[in-house]
Design a protein around this motif. Structure first.
Motif, PDB file in Angstrom:
ATOM      1  N   LEU A  55     140.609 109.959  20.467  1.00  0.00           N
ATOM      2  CA  LEU A  55     141.844 110.415  19.828  1.00  0.00           C
ATOM      3  C   LEU A  55     142.148 109.452  18.691  1.00  0.00           C
ATOM      4  O   LEU A  55     142.113 108.236  18.884  1.00  0.00           O
ATOM      5  N   TYR A  56     142.438 110.011  17.525  1.00  0.00           N
ATOM      6  CA  TYR A  56     142.827 109.189  16.377  1.00  0.00           C
ATOM      7  C   TYR A  56     144.272 109.499  16.034  1.00  0.00           C
ATOM      8  O   TYR A  56     144.655 110.668  15.928  1.00  0.00           O
ATOM      9  N   THR A  57     145.077 108.465  15.907  1.00  0.00           N
ATOM     10  CA  THR A  57     146.462 108.628  15.474  1.00  0.00           C
ATOM     11  C   THR A  57     146.609 107.879  14.159  1.00  0.00           C
ATOM     12  O   THR A  57     146.455 106.655  14.118  1.00  0.00           O
ATOM     13  N   ASP A  58     146.864 108.620  13.094  1.00  0.00           N
ATOM     14  CA  ASP A  58     146.979 108.005  11.774  1.00  0.00           C
ATOM     15  C   ASP A  58     148.308 107.250  11.667  1.00  0.00           C
ATOM     16  O   ASP A  58     149.210 107.447  12.480  1.00  0.00           O
ATOM     17  N   ASN A 116     149.753 109.118  30.575  1.00  0.00           N
ATOM     18  CA  ASN A 116     150.306 108.499  29.362  1.00  0.00           C
ATOM     19  C   ASN A 116     149.658 109.041  28.092  1.00  0.00           C
ATOM     20  O   ASN A 116     150.251 108.998  27.027  1.00  0.00           O
ATOM     21  N   ILE A 117     148.438 109.521  28.226  1.00  0.00           N
ATOM     22  CA  ILE A 117     147.702 109.941  27.024  1.00  0.00           C
ATOM     23  C   ILE A 117     147.359 111.431  27.025  1.00  0.00           C
ATOM     24  O   ILE A 117     147.169 112.031  25.970  1.00  0.00           O
ATOM     25  N   ILE A 118     147.341 112.048  28.194  1.00  0.00           N
ATOM     26  CA  ILE A 118     146.826 113.425  28.309  1.00  0.00           C
ATOM     27  C   ILE A 118     147.545 114.419  27.390  1.00  0.00           C
ATOM     28  O   ILE A 118     146.919 115.317  26.831  1.00  0.00           O
ATOM     29  N   ASP A 119     148.847 114.248  27.193  1.00  0.00           N
ATOM     30  CA  ASP A 119     149.597 115.194  26.353  1.00  0.00           C
ATOM     31  C   ASP A 119     149.159 115.169  24.891  1.00  0.00           C
ATOM     32  O   ASP A 119     149.356 116.134  24.161  1.00  0.00           O
ATOM     33  N   ASP A 120     148.597 114.039  24.474  1.00  0.00           N
ATOM     34  CA  ASP A 120     148.144 113.920  23.087  1.00  0.00           C
ATOM     35  C   ASP A 120     146.745 114.492  22.880  1.00  0.00           C
ATOM     36  O   ASP A 120     146.288 114.612  21.743  1.00  0.00           O
ATOM     37  N   SER A 153     141.600 105.716  20.110  1.00  0.00           N
ATOM     38  CA  SER A 153     141.543 105.548  21.566  1.00  0.00           C
ATOM     39  C   SER A 153     140.271 106.185  22.102  1.00  0.00           C
ATOM     40  O   SER A 153     139.991 107.356  21.831  1.00  0.00           O
ATOM     41  N   TYR A 154     139.522 105.384  22.864  1.00  0.00           N
ATOM     42  CA  TYR A 154     138.282 105.885  23.463  1.00  0.00           C
ATOM     43  C   TYR A 154     137.919 104.983  24.632  1.00  0.00           C
ATOM     44  O   TYR A 154     138.482 103.909  24.794  1.00  0.00           O
ATOM     45  N   LYS A 157     147.792 113.312  14.553  1.00  0.00           N
ATOM     46  CA  LYS A 157     146.815 113.111  15.632  1.00  0.00           C
ATOM     47  C   LYS A 157     145.643 114.075  15.494  1.00  0.00           C
ATOM     48  O   LYS A 157     145.836 115.246  15.165  1.00  0.00           O
ATOM     49  N   LEU A 158     144.463 113.565  15.792  1.00  0.00           N
ATOM     50  CA  LEU A 158     143.248 114.363  15.655  1.00  0.00           C
ATOM     51  C   LEU A 158     142.273 113.994  16.760  1.00  0.00           C
ATOM     52  O   LEU A 158     142.137 112.822  17.111  1.00  0.00           O
ATOM     53  N   VAL A 159     141.595 115.022  17.314  1.00  0.00           N
ATOM     54  CA  VAL A 159     140.512 114.770  18.272  1.00  0.00           C
ATOM     55  C   VAL A 159     139.211 115.301  17.671  1.00  0.00           C
ATOM     56  O   VAL A 159     139.222 115.840  16.571  1.00  0.00           O
ATOM     57  N   GLN A 160     138.102 115.142  18.411  1.00  0.00           N
ATOM     58  CA  GLN A 160     136.744 115.479  17.974  1.00  0.00           C
ATOM     59  C   GLN A 160     136.246 114.395  17.013  1.00  0.00           C
ATOM     60  O   GLN A 160     136.701 114.292  15.873  1.00  0.00           O
TER      61      GLN A 160
END
Lengths: 198, 204
Positions: B52-55, B40-44, B7-8, B60-63
């Motif tokens: 944000l990457y969700t495998d 909808n997305i801020i909590d992640d 997500s970007y 979940k991973l950011v950066q």
């Protein structure tokens, strides 16, 4: 150039970006040669991959970029978490400090900096309160990075809006500082490091 | 098992690195374009930021740099030895922390554009061109790695965001970087991604 059989870390006499790896090496009890320079001479610059310090030499292997140096050392000494997911949660925090926090206080805009500290250090504090560690169930490079980053901003003083980072506001990060500074290697390093402006 | 998701915003910027990587490795993923960060997305979002990457397993991973390394590590694309892996990391840090940040600062008018010619090109792009000429791959070894992909994306991106830099970099000035660009853009997944990526409103 160092001819020593132990690894060497070359950086300016200041703390700056050299601090992460110096504290890490001290914490892990790794003997190393701490080489300080006052400027990058032409002769030195010619040996630096991107003309920048710090530089880490481990035998014939040469590495730059402070976050890379720290991760390389940490990986060698099982200090990056227990599995792939943990390794990259550590990485996420290391990157946040290097790519987001450090550049911001070098070019400070007070209101932005205040929000930035609240966002990042607030997140770190919350995680420490919940689980005691920033990643997984043991101390990792992420904890050390947050301690060094937090401590360094306070050292830089009001130019870096250091009053925002009080022990009262971030008690768990303050405990982290106590934890690392009670380590024999780190305590010795801190006692012996010279007084510098940056 | 669900597909991984990235997500970007609907711009290139920091999302470009993992998007190109996923395409190059032919990983089927959901490319979520976000207009704005809402509830909808801020909590992640660990630090309130994208990407944000969700495998596929829900991790979940950011950066963007951490995301790229995580994906590349799963697909044997970060070098073979601890030393190669560290050299990949060194290149990524140089691209992400030194070059990319600088490009954006010039784009925003915070940094003088002359510094692209004085610092960024000689210190980084010329250096990478030299390494590619000597070793073929940026981390040494005997295959492409994430280091090569990162430099390609930065090389393509700088000319897009700062058109004046295109004149300083392209048209045969750095032939090994041109070959790198050719390698990645001839990859089926990357070619398809480039063909389908939207024209963005903000040139970033």
């Amino acid at each position: 150039m160092s001819t020593s059989s132990v690894p060497s870390l070359t950086y300016f006499q200041g703390r700056g970006l050299g601090q992460f790896s110096r504290v890490l090496l001290s914490y892990l009890g790794i003997p190393y040669e701490n080489i300080t320079v006052t400027e990058i001479s032409d002769a030195l610059r010619a040996t630096l991959p991107y003309g920048q310090l710090p530089i880490y030499r481990d035998g014939d292997f040469v590495l730059t970029q402070s976050s890379t140096i720290a991760r390389y050392i940490a990986k060698k000494h099982n200090f990056m978490g227990k599995n792939l997911e943990e390794e990259f949660l550590v990485d996420q925090i290391v990157t946040a400090i290097h790519a987001d926090i450090f550049p911001a206080f070098n070019n400070p805009v007070p209101e932005k900096l205040q929000k930035l500290y609240e966002k990042y250090f607030g997140s770190f504090e919350k995680k420490l309160q919940e689980t005691g560690f920033l990643v997984g169930s043991s101390v990792t490079l992420a904890d050390l990075y947050v301690y060094v980053g937090f401590d360094y901003i306070r050292f830089r003083g009001e130019a870096a809006l250091s009053s925002e980072l009080s022990d009262e506001k971030y008690p768990k990060i303050a405990e982290l500082k106590k934890f690392f500074e009670s380590n024999e290697g780190v305590a010795k390093y801190i006692k012996e490091r010279p007084e510098t402006k940056f | 098992m669900t597909k991984p998701q990235l997500s970007y915003f609907k711009v290139r910027a920091l999302g470009q690195f993992p998007r190109v990587l996923l395409s190059y490795l032919s990983i089927d993923y959901d490319n979520n374009y976000i207009d704005k960060i809402d509830e909808n997305i801020i909590d992640d979002l660990k630090y309130g930021q994208l990407p944000l990457y969700t495998d596929s397993n829900g991790f979940k991973l950011v950066q963007s740099m951490a995301i790229s390394k995580y994906i590349a590590s799963q697909h044997d694309f970060v070098g073979k030895t601890p030393e190669e892996k560290a050299l990949v990391d060194e290149t990524l840090a140089a691209v992400n922390i030194d070059v990319f940040t600088f490009i954006i600062r010039v784009f925003r008018g915070v940094e003088e554009k002359e510094k692209i010619q004085e610092i960024i090109i000689p210190r980084f792009f010329a250096k990478w061109n030299q390494i590619l000429g000597e070793k073929k791959y940026l981390a040494g070894g005997n295959s492409y790695t994430l280091a090569d992909l990162y430099v390609y994306v930065a090389y393509e991106y700088i000319g897009y965001v700062l058109p004046f830099a295109a004149d300083l970099l392209y048209n045969g000035k750095f032939p090994h970087l041109d070959s790198l660009k050719e390698h990645f853009e001839s990859n089926k997944g990357v070619a398809e991604y480039l063909k389908n990526r939207p024209i963005t409103e903000r040139k970033i």
